[in-house]
Design a protein around this motif. Structure first.
Motif, PDB file in Angstrom:
ATOM      1  N   VAL A 412      51.845  35.206  40.967  1.00  0.00           N
ATOM      2  CA  VAL A 412      51.834  33.753  40.934  1.00  0.00           C
ATOM      3  C   VAL A 412      52.885  33.385  41.922  1.00  0.00           C
ATOM      4  O   VAL A 412      54.033  33.871  42.186  1.00  0.00           O
ATOM      5  CB  VAL A 412      52.196  33.225  39.421  1.00  0.00           C
ATOM      6  N   GLN A 413      52.191  32.381  42.702  1.00  0.00           N
ATOM      7  CA  GLN A 413      52.929  31.778  43.966  1.00  0.00           C
ATOM      8  C   GLN A 413      53.106  30.324  44.013  1.00  0.00           C
ATOM      9  O   GLN A 413      52.027  29.949  43.800  1.00  0.00           O
ATOM     10  CB  GLN A 413      52.650  32.261  45.162  1.00  0.00           C
ATOM     11  N   GLN A 414      53.973  29.570  43.909  1.00  0.00           N
ATOM     12  CA  GLN A 414      54.086  28.018  43.919  1.00  0.00           C
ATOM     13  C   GLN A 414      53.870  27.859  45.384  1.00  0.00           C
ATOM     14  O   GLN A 414      54.227  28.248  46.335  1.00  0.00           O
ATOM     15  CB  GLN A 414      55.286  27.653  43.487  1.00  0.00           C
ATOM     16  N   VAL A 415      52.997  26.847  45.836  1.00  0.00           N
ATOM     17  CA  VAL A 415      52.483  26.250  46.924  1.00  0.00           C
ATOM     18  C   VAL A 415      52.741  24.918  47.082  1.00  0.00           C
ATOM     19  O   VAL A 415      51.791  24.201  46.338  1.00  0.00           O
ATOM     20  CB  VAL A 415      50.912  26.711  47.265  1.00  0.00           C
ATOM     21  N   VAL A 416      53.747  24.264  47.350  1.00  0.00           N
ATOM     22  CA  VAL A 416      54.124  22.854  47.451  1.00  0.00           C
ATOM     23  C   VAL A 416      54.057  22.566  45.826  1.00  0.00           C
ATOM     24  O   VAL A 416      54.980  23.076  45.139  1.00  0.00           O
ATOM     25  CB  VAL A 416      53.217  22.053  48.076  1.00  0.00           C
ATOM     26  N   PHE A 417      53.267  21.579  45.522  1.00  0.00           N
ATOM     27  CA  PHE A 417      53.397  21.297  43.758  1.00  0.00           C
ATOM     28  C   PHE A 417      52.470  22.348  42.946  1.00  0.00           C
ATOM     29  O   PHE A 417      52.483  21.878  41.770  1.00  0.00           O
ATOM     30  CB  PHE A 417      52.977  19.813  43.741  1.00  0.00           C
ATOM     31  N   PHE A 418      51.580  22.968  43.766  1.00  0.00           N
ATOM     32  CA  PHE A 418      50.384  23.866  43.166  1.00  0.00           C
ATOM     33  C   PHE A 418      51.041  25.248  42.681  1.00  0.00           C
ATOM     34  O   PHE A 418      52.116  25.560  43.401  1.00  0.00           O
ATOM     35  CB  PHE A 418      49.402  23.609  43.745  1.00  0.00           C
ATOM     36  N   TYR A 419      50.074  25.765  41.775  1.00  0.00           N
ATOM     37  CA  TYR A 419      50.381  27.325  41.639  1.00  0.00           C
ATOM     38  C   TYR A 419      49.096  27.808  41.835  1.00  0.00           C
ATOM     39  O   TYR A 419      48.094  27.458  41.587  1.00  0.00           O
ATOM     40  CB  TYR A 419      50.891  27.381  40.183  1.00  0.00           C
ATOM     41  N   ALA A 420      49.185  28.918  42.299  1.00  0.00           N
ATOM     42  CA  ALA A 420      47.942  29.852  42.771  1.00  0.00           C
ATOM     43  C   ALA A 420      48.487  31.388  42.696  1.00  0.00           C
ATOM     44  O   ALA A 420      49.649  31.736  42.489  1.00  0.00           O
ATOM     45  CB  ALA A 420      47.790  29.616  44.160  1.00  0.00           C
ATOM     46  N   SER A 421      47.543  32.291  42.590  1.00  0.00           N
ATOM     47  CA  SER A 421      47.839  33.624  42.432  1.00  0.00           C
ATOM     48  C   SER A 421      47.005  34.448  43.467  1.00  0.00           C
ATOM     49  O   SER A 421      46.045  34.308  43.991  1.00  0.00           O
ATOM     50  CB  SER A 421      47.318  34.215  40.921  1.00  0.00           C
ATOM     51  N   SER A 422      47.588  35.803  43.338  1.00  0.00           N
ATOM     52  CA  SER A 422      47.028  36.748  44.261  1.00  0.00           C
ATOM     53  C   SER A 422      45.978  37.575  43.577  1.00  0.00           C
ATOM     54  O   SER A 422      45.507  38.881  43.901  1.00  0.00           O
ATOM     55  CB  SER A 422      47.957  37.727  44.697  1.00  0.00           C
ATOM     56  N   LYS A 423      45.654  37.169  42.379  1.00  0.00           N
ATOM     57  CA  LYS A 423      44.586  37.972  41.601  1.00  0.00           C
ATOM     58  C   LYS A 423      43.480  37.789  42.174  1.00  0.00           C
ATOM     59  O   LYS A 423      42.874  36.671  42.744  1.00  0.00           O
ATOM     60  CB  LYS A 423      44.569  37.282  40.180  1.00  0.00           C
ATOM     61  N   ASN A 424      42.583  38.943  42.512  1.00  0.00           N
ATOM     62  CA  ASN A 424      41.095  38.910  43.122  1.00  0.00           C
ATOM     63  C   ASN A 424      40.513  37.971  42.143  1.00  0.00           C
ATOM     64  O   ASN A 424      40.422  38.302  40.976  1.00  0.00           O
ATOM     65  CB  ASN A 424      40.649  40.330  43.296  1.00  0.00           C
ATOM     66  N   ASN A 425      39.588  37.313  42.818  1.00  0.00           N
ATOM     67  CA  ASN A 425      38.701  36.503  42.004  1.00  0.00           C
ATOM     68  C   ASN A 425      37.166  36.994  42.207  1.00  0.00           C
ATOM     69  O   ASN A 425      36.556  37.035  43.328  1.00  0.00           O
ATOM     70  CB  ASN A 425      38.598  34.824  42.351  1.00  0.00           C
ATOM     71  N   ASP A 426      36.726  37.629  41.081  1.00  0.00           N
ATOM     72  CA  ASP A 426      35.516  38.146  41.186  1.00  0.00           C
ATOM     73  C   ASP A 426      34.233  37.147  41.159  1.00  0.00           C
ATOM     74  O   ASP A 426      34.171  36.303  40.576  1.00  0.00           O
ATOM     75  CB  ASP A 426      35.212  38.647  39.604  1.00  0.00           C
ATOM     76  N   VAL A 427      33.601  37.305  41.991  1.00  0.00           N
ATOM     77  CA  VAL A 427      32.144  36.796  42.295  1.00  0.00           C
ATOM     78  C   VAL A 427      31.358  37.215  41.431  1.00  0.00           C
ATOM     79  O   VAL A 427      30.401  36.526  41.003  1.00  0.00           O
ATOM     80  CB  VAL A 427      32.045  36.702  43.804  1.00  0.00           C
ATOM     81  N   ILE A 428      31.260  38.602  41.410  1.00  0.00           N
ATOM     82  CA  ILE A 428      30.028  39.399  40.636  1.00  0.00           C
ATOM     83  C   ILE A 428      30.985  40.446  39.845  1.00  0.00           C
ATOM     84  O   ILE A 428      31.631  41.353  40.443  1.00  0.00           O
ATOM     85  CB  ILE A 428      29.058  40.177  41.618  1.00  0.00           C
ATOM     86  N   ARG A 429      30.756  40.492  38.389  1.00  0.00           N
ATOM     87  CA  ARG A 429      31.486  41.707  37.746  1.00  0.00           C
ATOM     88  C   ARG A 429      30.350  42.058  36.889  1.00  0.00           C
ATOM     89  O   ARG A 429      29.130  41.633  36.700  1.00  0.00           O
ATOM     90  CB  ARG A 429      32.506  41.111  36.853  1.00  0.00           C
ATOM     91  N   TYR A 430      30.544  43.273  36.444  1.00  0.00           N
ATOM     92  CA  TYR A 430      29.598  44.347  36.074  1.00  0.00           C
ATOM     93  C   TYR A 430      28.850  43.713  34.723  1.00  0.00           C
ATOM     94  O   TYR A 430      27.567  43.838  34.523  1.00  0.00           O
ATOM     95  CB  TYR A 430      30.042  45.592  35.602  1.00  0.00           C
ATOM     96  N   ALA A 431      29.510  43.085  33.899  1.00  0.00           N
ATOM     97  CA  ALA A 431      29.159  42.490  32.584  1.00  0.00           C
ATOM     98  C   ALA A 431      27.820  41.322  32.862  1.00  0.00           C
ATOM     99  O   ALA A 431      26.673  41.303  32.334  1.00  0.00           O
ATOM    100  CB  ALA A 431      29.839  41.567  31.573  1.00  0.00           C
ATOM    101  N   ASP A 432      28.112  40.430  34.065  1.00  0.00           N
ATOM    102  CA  ASP A 432      27.182  39.646  34.695  1.00  0.00           C
ATOM    103  C   ASP A 432      26.042  40.586  35.101  1.00  0.00           C
ATOM    104  O   ASP A 432      24.598  39.872  34.945  1.00  0.00           O
ATOM    105  CB  ASP A 432      27.624  38.985  35.588  1.00  0.00           C
ATOM    106  N   VAL A 433      26.016  41.512  35.993  1.00  0.00           N
ATOM    107  CA  VAL A 433      24.943  42.379  36.365  1.00  0.00           C
ATOM    108  C   VAL A 433      24.045  43.016  35.337  1.00  0.00           C
ATOM    109  O   VAL A 433      22.884  42.700  35.321  1.00  0.00           O
ATOM    110  CB  VAL A 433      25.584  43.452  37.349  1.00  0.00           C
TER     111      VAL A 433
END
Length: 577
Positions: A412-433
């Motif tokens: 987790v990293q604060q960016v000005v007033f907001f919070y964001a993370s370096s967690k990869n965001n899955d676009v396709i995961r195996y359960a979906d497939v």
């Protein structure tokens, strides 16, 4: 994924497609074609195309984490925030009845997506100007760029239906390409051709994290064919389900299964925690690679969901993407551990004791923050809506969790007033497939083959119970597999209902539910039924209404129609359409 550097941004800035007057300029910093067509520079251009995937932002370019478009426009979530007016354009999209053709969020989505396509096309063009001898990775890098181009076109397609398919990087190309050059089915074929090329020319694995591989391409091709299988008429109604496309889905998913590269995690939580990113043999099929502390100003953190963290100490902004009451209720199970398909919404789970007096699917506590329950599995952080919720009188007391990381996480990293993370965001995961394959089998009349696939995912859910510090379950869990002839009569009709429900439980709040509705042809009936009841719980939804034959897709942004000098044709049901 490697991060594009500042110098490269300056070099390619003049070559990117723009949707404003910049198209008519000849930037002084623009490099000539010969200068770009060198091994080092074409490698950098491919990196720049990858960087476009990670450049999304909650301002509307949420094309890898599409929560405003696929969750907020569904029965899964409310917009959230401090009020209806906070990021108020998303409120227009949530309610449908107040959507206009000139709203800026859709225009930004369009604009940023075509910027990504432009980067991919520039890389493809310059790669085509050098030989394999000069650059042995030429074909592989073209395949990667075509995958990226396919992703952006896919997202535009499911958002707007009729969009320009752009495969050249000439200046002014975009405004001169009609969004009706191809029929809807032909456009699907064009998108599929990019993924097919990538599947044919990418290796099974890549040495660098973040680069797409053969399996990601085959999965995205399967997703494209699944959507294409539900052929729509000009009024967005499903008029045919095409068996040949469904059979291709089954074949492609069979190949992914046979590869041995993927497996469901033993606990669903591992999909949503940073520490399990890039796990060999895991569930990620295609994800945008994130980073922080990488030498850049703020890293490559996920700004697409940066509005969604709650208001507690440790975060503090801004509580968007709030689970709906309907969604929370849908996790209820009956005495046999199956969903309450038709009756789940007859009583609401609102008080802490409700989650003990009623039985629920364990995936509830992986998806929704509930009063008195640990936030993101941390028993030292108990969710308190009096402190964490920002506007409970408007949007209720819940908070979404899947896209967020725990307080104190190294990601987790604060960016000005907001919070964001370096967690990869899955676009396709195996359960979906796997659920795509189950869906295709059911529609092919092979529902018996779909049963073990759905049960495989349900069994994983049963093994994903969330515990209190004393080892007790935080909710009263009861989930069982489907047993034909015992707890269900497994026909094509009941299998279809089970599959669609399973997608909601497994993939809820991941941004795809609205697009499922449109694919299945049930958006109007589902959402208007939802609004009828939900507006009694949330007064701000009083005017919400979905118009069949119109609202399945967003209007072509008026700004883009003006930019094209009328080349673009508006979608049916909208002014000018």
């Amino acid at each position: 994924m490697r991060t594009i550097n500042a110098l490269l941004l300056l070099l390619i800035a003049g070559a990117l497609i723009s949707c404003d007057g910049a198209l008519d300029e000849n930037p002084s910093g623009k490099l000539s074609g010969d200068q770009l067509a060198t091994p080092d520079r074409v490698e950098s251009l491919v990196t720049a195309a990858y960087a476009a995937l990670g450049n999304g932002h909650w301002d509307a370019s949420t094309y890898t984490d599409p929560w405003p478009w696929g969750s907020v426009r569904s029965d899964n979530s409310y917009k959230g925030g401090g009020s209806v007016a906070d990021q108020g354009v998303y409120n227009n999209y949530e309610q449908f009845s107040s959507i206009r053709t000139d709203l800026d969020k859709a225009d930004q989505f369009w604009f940023k997506s075509y910027q990504g396509i432009s980067r991919a096309n520039l890389a493809i063009e310059k790669l085509g100007q050098i030989s394999e001898e000069e650059f042995p990775m030429k074909t592989r890098r073209i395949a990667e760029a075509r995958f990226i181009r396919g992703h952006f076109h896919f997202m535009l397609k499911i958002m707007f239906k009729h969009v320009p398919y752009v495969e050249a990087n000439e200046e002014k190309a975009l405004k001169n390409v009609s969004n009706r050059e191809f029929t809807s089915q032909e456009l699907w074929d064009k998108i599929a051709s990019d993924f097919q090329f990538a599947a044919n020319n990418l290796p099974p694995s890549q040495p660098e994290p973040g680069r797409v591989d053969q399996w990601a391409a085959k999965a995205y091709l399967a997703k494209t064919r699944l959507y294409q299988a539900y052929r729509q008429d000009d009024n967005n109604q499903v008029v045919e389900i095409q068996d040949d496309k469904l059979q291709e889905v089954v074949q492609l998913v069979d190949e992914l299964e046979a590869s041995g590269e993927f497996e469901l995690f033993n606990d669903i939580r591992k999909n949503f925690l940073w520490e399990f990113d890039n796990t060999d043999g895991g569930e990620t099929v295609f994800a945008v690679q994130r980073s922080r502390n990488d030498g850049t100003v703020r890293g490559r953190v996920n700004m697409e969901n940066a509005l969604n963290y709650p208001m507690n100490s440790g975060f503090g902004c801004c509580w968007f993407h709030i689970p709906s009451q309907n969604f929370v209720n849908s996790f209820q199970t009956n005495s046999e551990g199956l969903p309450k398909f038709d009756t789940f919404n007859q009583n609401s789970l609102t008080e802490p004791q409700d989650f003990q007096q009623n039985t629920v699917d364990p995936r509830l506590d992986h998806t929704v923050a509930l009063e008195g329950h640990p936030f993101k599995y941390d028993n030292n952080r108990i969710y308190n809506p009096d402190v964490w919720a920002r506007a409970p009188a408007t949007y209720g007391t819940y908070t979404s969790m899947k896209g967020l990381q725990p307080v104190g996480s190294p990601a987790v990293q604060q960016v000005v007033f907001f919070y964001a993370s370096s967690k990869n965001n899955d676009v396709i995961r195996y359960a979906d497939v796997l659920l795509w394959k189950a869906e295709a089998l059911i529609e092919l009349g092979r529902e018996g083959e779909a049963l073990p696939i759905i049960n495989r995912i349900r069994n994983r859910a049963a093994n994903s119970k969330v515990k209190e510090a004393n080892g007790e379950n935080v909710s009263n869990y009861n989930i069982e597999p489907y047993r034909d002839g015992q707890n269900i009569n497994w026909t094509q009709e009941t299998a279809r209902e089970a599959l669609r429900y399973e997608r909601r439980m497994e993939l809820g709040m991941e941004g795809w539910r609205f697009f499922d509705f449109v694919r299945w042809g049930i958006a109007a009936e589902t959402l208007n039924d939802y609004f009828e009841t939900e507006k009694q719980r949330r007064s701000y939804l009083q005017d919400a209404r979905f118009q069949e034959g119109r609202d399945e897709y967003l209007p072509i942004p008026q700004q883009q129609i003006d930019f094209s000098d009328g080349t673009y044709v508006q979608n049916p049901g909208w002014p000018g359409g």
